[in-house]
Design a protein around this motif. Structure first.
Motif, PDB file in Angstrom:
ATOM      1  N   MET A  38       0.869  -1.115   0.015  1.00 47.60           N
ATOM      2  CA  MET A  38       0.066   0.062  -0.122  1.00 47.60           C
ATOM      3  C   MET A  38       0.954   1.209   0.001  1.00 47.60           C
ATOM      4  O   MET A  38       0.379   2.302  -0.627  1.00 47.60           O
ATOM      5  CB  MET A  38      -0.756  -0.104   1.290  1.00 47.60           C
ATOM      6  N   VAL A  39       2.008   1.123   0.807  1.00 50.59           N
ATOM      7  CA  VAL A  39       2.830   2.263   0.777  1.00 50.59           C
ATOM      8  C   VAL A  39       3.379   2.577  -0.391  1.00 50.59           C
ATOM      9  O   VAL A  39       3.505   3.963  -0.814  1.00 50.59           O
ATOM     10  CB  VAL A  39       3.767   2.093   2.035  1.00 50.59           C
ATOM     11  N   GLY A  41       2.054   1.821  -3.385  1.00 51.52           N
ATOM     12  CA  GLY A  41       1.281   2.353  -4.074  1.00 51.52           C
ATOM     13  C   GLY A  41       0.915   3.941  -3.758  1.00 51.52           C
ATOM     14  O   GLY A  41       0.582   4.863  -4.838  1.00 51.52           O
ATOM     15  N   ILE A  89       2.912   5.888  -2.569  1.00 53.29           N
ATOM     16  CA  ILE A  89       4.191   6.751  -3.135  1.00 53.29           C
ATOM     17  C   ILE A  89       4.246   7.083  -4.697  1.00 53.29           C
ATOM     18  O   ILE A  89       4.490   8.115  -5.106  1.00 53.29           O
ATOM     19  CB  ILE A  89       5.670   5.883  -2.946  1.00 53.29           C
ATOM     20  N   LEU A 107       1.461   6.974  -6.509  1.00 55.14           N
ATOM     21  CA  LEU A 107       0.497   8.105  -6.760  1.00 55.14           C
ATOM     22  C   LEU A 107       0.923   9.297  -6.565  1.00 55.14           C
ATOM     23  O   LEU A 107       0.496  10.402  -7.253  1.00 55.14           O
ATOM     24  CB  LEU A 107      -0.941   7.912  -6.029  1.00 55.14           C
ATOM     25  N   LYS A 145      -6.051  11.114  -4.030  1.00 52.34           N
ATOM     26  CA  LYS A 145      -6.499   9.635  -3.792  1.00 52.34           C
ATOM     27  C   LYS A 145      -5.174   8.843  -3.312  1.00 52.34           C
ATOM     28  O   LYS A 145      -5.279   8.071  -2.657  1.00 52.34           O
ATOM     29  CB  LYS A 145      -6.621   9.042  -5.297  1.00 52.34           C
ATOM     30  N   VAL A 197      -5.778   9.521   0.501  1.00 56.38           N
ATOM     31  CA  VAL A 197      -6.693   8.825   1.027  1.00 56.38           C
ATOM     32  C   VAL A 197      -6.125   7.321   1.259  1.00 56.38           C
ATOM     33  O   VAL A 197      -6.511   6.808   2.358  1.00 56.38           O
ATOM     34  CB  VAL A 197      -7.971   8.816   0.165  1.00 56.38           C
ATOM     35  N   LEU A 198      -5.690   6.871   0.303  1.00 55.71           N
ATOM     36  CA  LEU A 198      -5.105   5.508   0.522  1.00 55.71           C
ATOM     37  C   LEU A 198      -4.196   5.487   1.593  1.00 55.71           C
ATOM     38  O   LEU A 198      -4.023   4.613   2.579  1.00 55.71           O
ATOM     39  CB  LEU A 198      -4.494   5.238  -0.820  1.00 55.71           C
ATOM     40  N   VAL A 250      -6.108   5.616   4.982  1.00 54.50           N
ATOM     41  CA  VAL A 250      -6.729   4.204   5.306  1.00 54.50           C
ATOM     42  C   VAL A 250      -5.724   3.107   5.477  1.00 54.50           C
ATOM     43  O   VAL A 250      -5.999   2.368   6.382  1.00 54.50           O
ATOM     44  CB  VAL A 250      -7.868   3.945   4.168  1.00 54.50           C
ATOM     45  N   ALA A 251      -4.650   3.241   4.758  1.00 50.08           N
ATOM     46  CA  ALA A 251      -3.506   2.262   4.987  1.00 50.08           C
ATOM     47  C   ALA A 251      -3.101   2.138   6.392  1.00 50.08           C
ATOM     48  O   ALA A 251      -2.782   1.418   7.207  1.00 50.08           O
ATOM     49  CB  ALA A 251      -2.630   2.123   3.903  1.00 50.08           C
ATOM     50  N   GLN A 309     -11.322   6.025   8.371  1.00 47.38           N
ATOM     51  CA  GLN A 309     -12.362   5.973   7.362  1.00 47.38           C
ATOM     52  C   GLN A 309     -12.991   7.378   7.793  1.00 47.38           C
ATOM     53  O   GLN A 309     -13.324   7.893   6.476  1.00 47.38           O
ATOM     54  CB  GLN A 309     -13.395   4.821   7.568  1.00 47.38           C
ATOM     55  N   ALA A 366     -10.719   9.897   6.145  1.00 51.06           N
ATOM     56  CA  ALA A 366     -10.756   9.951   4.788  1.00 51.06           C
ATOM     57  C   ALA A 366     -11.867  10.644   4.025  1.00 51.06           C
ATOM     58  O   ALA A 366     -12.072  11.094   3.157  1.00 51.06           O
ATOM     59  CB  ALA A 366     -10.716   8.342   4.108  1.00 51.06           C
TER      60      ALA A 366
END
Lengths: 582, 104, 180
Positions: free
Chosen positions: B10-11, B13, B15, B17, B43, B46-47, B50-51, B63, B66
């Motif tokens: 997730m991290v 992802g 980075i 974005l 986005k 937000v990711l 939540v991560a 949540q 977010a």
């Protein structure tokens, strides 16, 4: 009792300012009356503080964690200067009743003057550095507002801004010191600084000591920060008398007096002060010798006398510096108010257009010449006693080269004073309208101050006793008035100084015969007229700042992508800092 | 090599974005595209929120934060688009270079 | 593993969105990024936020984009960027690599029991946030109404009168004989 008096001394002028403002410019008699009433009431409050002095904190206003407590102290140093501020303030306001008669926007004038008086009293009475800085800034604001009072005159506005910029830049030194004190001592009380500065690391001590010195030099117009005071003469003359002769410029000297025990041991501090004092005193005296604007002569003379006080502090003579501060306030205010009366009746400030005022305004002439004699240091007037005390202390404790230069300065002082008196009062008048005599409010102020010039030195004994009693850190010894007389009259330096003063007076009288000598010294006169390069230094600093602003301007492209690039660059810097900092 | 825990993915992802969003902000010239790049950045944010909430275990708190971010970012996008429409009407172009008038 | 694939697709869509030559295409690629992010959020376990992200990001914002682009009209795109690419790309890469280097590696994390449910969190514990969001949406509506209103006639500008001279009295000080 002390608490109420302190609050009254600060609050009454401020209340007066609000009342004068709300009275409105349509009711000038109310405005004059309210201004006089509130300044006289403030003077009564500070006079009532005299029997109520004490050494420690007199009034504490707790304000919670961030600001700390606002504390006030009512010791002899504070109360004497508060009295100077309110009494001379009251006399200047009384003088303004006839000087500013018929002027527009009296509300703004009186409100600023009263605000200033309250702030000055607050400055000397405060016992916390941040509170002191607060009042310091208010006095700078009022000084700016009053210098540019005639705000349709570009010279006045320029003078006001120059004064504001220079004194505020110096004030940064005070703020740095206050914050450093807060960081090291936990609170910003003056007593903590006095007590514990010796325990700080050497760089912190130097930061505090020289930061305060810079602030004092800027506020008291010492070289190289003196260029604002002559330009501040665009202010109405009562303002010049109050702010730029008797009170605000004393704030810097007050700062040095108050913090002397804390910084006396910092290496180089006292020597720096002596050098600054000597250079300022001598250069300003020379600049006064060639000036032709009456108020400018008095402005340079103020700078020069402040140099004497600063020199006394550097030599360790605290009482002599304080004594000369009080006496100088009296005779300098007298000189400025007298100049104001003359300028008001003649409509010009150029001394070459005056002359023969001795016959046309005899009362003003008598009082003005009294003040001039005090300035030159003629015997029995208040200036004589304090100046001799300074010279003696300087000879005993300070460097010898400084003593000889200050002695020369005393001679030059006598010379320019004689020149000023001759040009204004004794020279034959040129082609001009006859002057009218000064009105009664003006005469009242002038008379009171002239009496003060004869008698204020008698307060030396009680002042010294009270200072020694209420300033525990300053290590002063008591000097009664009789002792003062004895000491001054029996010291050979006194007669040496009197001889130099007499030499100065004689030099003016024999100026025709000395023409060859003055022709040889014409290079000095030219340099003095150009301000010895300090004005040029000023202009070049301004040019430098403007130039670099113009050069840097292309960095601001106005385009979104470059702004975002700046943000990304900042992000990278922050991330690197975090990465390195662990 | 790195252990491929879910949080690490997730991290990565996030980075990615963020990188695309920043690059977009630096290089695009059309106002609408700037709004697109901003949206991509958000986005990523937000990711990340939540991560991180999942990593710490407080998913519901993450949540609700977010949701706040999504609402705020949507309002920003809407107002940005309204401004872009006005800019087009006034300046006849959507180019960012034509918007440098504050400097002059 | 599926997460990694989804992330790769999302990054591809994002790069396409940023480098598209036509605005409509950029908006549609953005919708793709939103959808993939929503699926990722769902897979983490944040079901409610996934739904919100899908409907708002992929739905609402895309429709708004389409409408706004239709109103404003297409513009010529793909010109040279103002900040040169050889500055933009390295700067971005340095920033994110630094960022990543500081965060990674991330461990396994705690598995905790979900405290309460989402609606209690949203309305009670973070209730103030929700109220502020309402205010924010309201402010956005008012802002857009103001921005899209038809232009009004400008306010009439009063010509400033020259100030009367302040010093007309004989007692005033003229500026005379200044010394340098």
């Amino acid at each position: 009792m002390q608490e109420y008096l302190i609050l009254l001394a600060i609050g009454l002028p401020w209340l007066g300012a609000v009342l004068v403002w709300t009275a409105g410019n349509g009711r000038p008699r109310w405005q004059h009356g309210l201004a006089v009433a509130s300044s006289v009431a403030a003077a009564c409050a500070t006079l009532a503080l005299i029997p109520n002095m004490s050494a420690g904190v007199a009034l504490r206003l707790p304000l919670g964690g961030v600001l700390g407590d606002f504390t006030f102290v009512a010791d002899a140093l504070a109360v004497s200067l508060a009295n100077v501020a309110t009494i001379i303030g009251g006399l200047a306001v009384i003088f303004s009743v006839s000087y500013m008669a018929g002027e527009a926007q009296l509300g703004r004038y009186y409100a600023m003057v009263l605000l200033f008086i309250g702030a000055m009293v607050g400055l000397v009475l405060s016992s916390g550095l941040l509170l002191l800085f607060f009042f310091w800034e208010i006095t700078a604001l009022c000084s700016y507002a009053l210098i540019s009072f005639h705000n349709d005159d570009p010279a006045a506005v320029a003078g006001g801004i120059k004064a504001l910029l220079i004194t505020q830049l110096g004030g940064v030194g005070l703020l740095l010191g206050a914050l450093a004190a807060r960081a090291y001592f936990g609170d910003d009380q003056i007593e903590s600084v006095l007590r514990a500065t010796a325990t700080l690391p050497a760089t912190a001590q130097a930061l505090l000591a020289f930061g305060f010195l810079v602030a004092a030099m800027a506020k008291s117009a010492q070289a190289p920060f003196h260029t604002w005071l002559p330009d501040a003469m665009e202010a109405p003359t009562p303002v010049s008398a109050l702010i730029h002769a008797a009170t605000m410029v004393n704030a810097g000297v007050y700062l040095l007096l108050r913090f002397f025990p804390a910084f006396a041991a910092v290496p180089g501090w006292r020597d720096a002060i002596v050098v600054v004092g000597v250079i300022t005193a001598l250069l300003a005296a020379l600049m006064a010798l060639v000036a032709t604007d009456l108020k400018r002569v008095l402005a340079y003379s103020t700078v020069s006398q402040l140099g004497y006080m600063v020199y006394a502090i550097g030599a360790g003579a605290i009482f002599a510096g304080e004594f000369h501060l009080v006496n100088h306030a009296v005779f300098k205010a007298l000189l400025f108010l007298g100049a104001g009366a003359i300028i008001h009746s003649l409509g010009t400030r150029d001394m070459r257009e005056m002359g023969n005022m001795r016959r046309e305004m005899p009362f003003t002439a008598a009082t003005f010449i009294t003040g001039a004699a005090a300035l030159a240091g003629l015997p029995l007037l208040n200036g004589f006693w304090s100046k001799e005390l300074i010279l003696e202390a300087g000879q005993a404790a300070g460097p010898q080269w400084a003593y000889w230069l200050m002695l020369l300065g005393a001679g030059v002082t006598a010379l320019y004073t004689a020149r000023m008196v001759w040009l204004v009062f004794l020279a034959p008048a040129g082609d001009r309208a006859r002057a009218h005599r000064a009105a009664s409010p003006m005469r009242l102020s002038l008379g009171v101050l002239a009496v003060g010039a004869w008698l204020s030195w008698l307060l030396a004994g009680p002042l010294s006793a009270l200072l020694a009693e209420t300033l525990p850190y300053h290590d002063l010894h008591v000097l009664s008035t009789l002792h003062l007389i004895e000491e001054v009259l029996s010291h050979p330096a006194t007669y040496l100084a009197l001889a130099v003063v007499a030499l100065g007076l004689v030099a003016w009288l024999a100026r025709e015969r000395l023409k060859p000598l003055t022709a040889r010294l014409s290079w000095l006169a030219r340099a003095a007229r150009a301000g010895f390069g300090f004005e040029a230094l000023n202009s070049s600093v301004v040019w430098l700042v403007r130039g670099s602003a113009v050069t840097i301007q292309p960095l601001q492209t106005g385009q979104l992508n470059w702004n975002i690039a700046g943000i990304v660059a900042g992000l990278i810097v922050v991330l690197i800092a975090l990465a390195l900092g662990g | 090599m790195i252990t491929w825990t879910p949080a690490t993915v997730m991290v990565l992802g996030v980075i990615g974005l963020l990188a695309v969003g920043l690059y977009g902000l630096l290089t695009v010239r059309n106002l609408f595209q700037i709004i697109v790049a901003l949206q991509i950045l958000v986005k990523g944010a937000v990711l990340a929120l939540v991560a991180a909430a999942d990593y710490v275990g407080q998913l519901h708190l993450g949540q609700s934060l977010a949701v706040t971010v999504i609402v705020a970012d949507t309002v920003v996008a809407v107002i940005g688009m309204a401004m872009a429409v006005q800019v087009k009407q006034h300046n006849r172009t959507l180019d960012v270079k034509a918007l440098g008038s504050l400097r002059r | 593993m599926l997460n990694l694939i989804l992330i790769v697709f999302a990054l591809v869509c994002a790069i396409q969105a940023v480098t598209a030559t036509r605005l409509m295409r950029a908006a549609l690629w953005l919708a793709g990024v939103s959808a993939l992010t929503a699926i990722l959020l769902f897979r983490i376990g944040a079901h409610e936020v996934a739904v919100i992200e899908l409907s708002v990001g992929a739905g609402l914002v895309t429709v708004l984009f389409v409408f706004a682009i239709a109103i404003a009209g297409e513009d010529a795109m793909g010109e040279r960027p103002i900040v040169p690419r050889w500055i933009a790309l390295p700067a971005t890469l340095i920033a994110v690599i630094l960022f990543g280097w500081m965060i990674l590696p991330v461990g396994a994390g705690e598995t905790a029991a979900a405290a309460g449910d989402f609606s209690t969190m949203l309305w009670h514990e973070r209730g103030l946030d929700t109220l502020v969001q309402v205010g924010l949406i309201f402010a956005g509506v008012v802002g857009v109404l103001g921005l899209l209103a038809p232009a009004r006639a400008p306010f009439p500008v009063r010509r400033a009168e020259p100030l009367p001279p302040l010093r007309a009295e004989p007692g005033a000080e003229p500026v005379a004989g200044q010394e340098g």
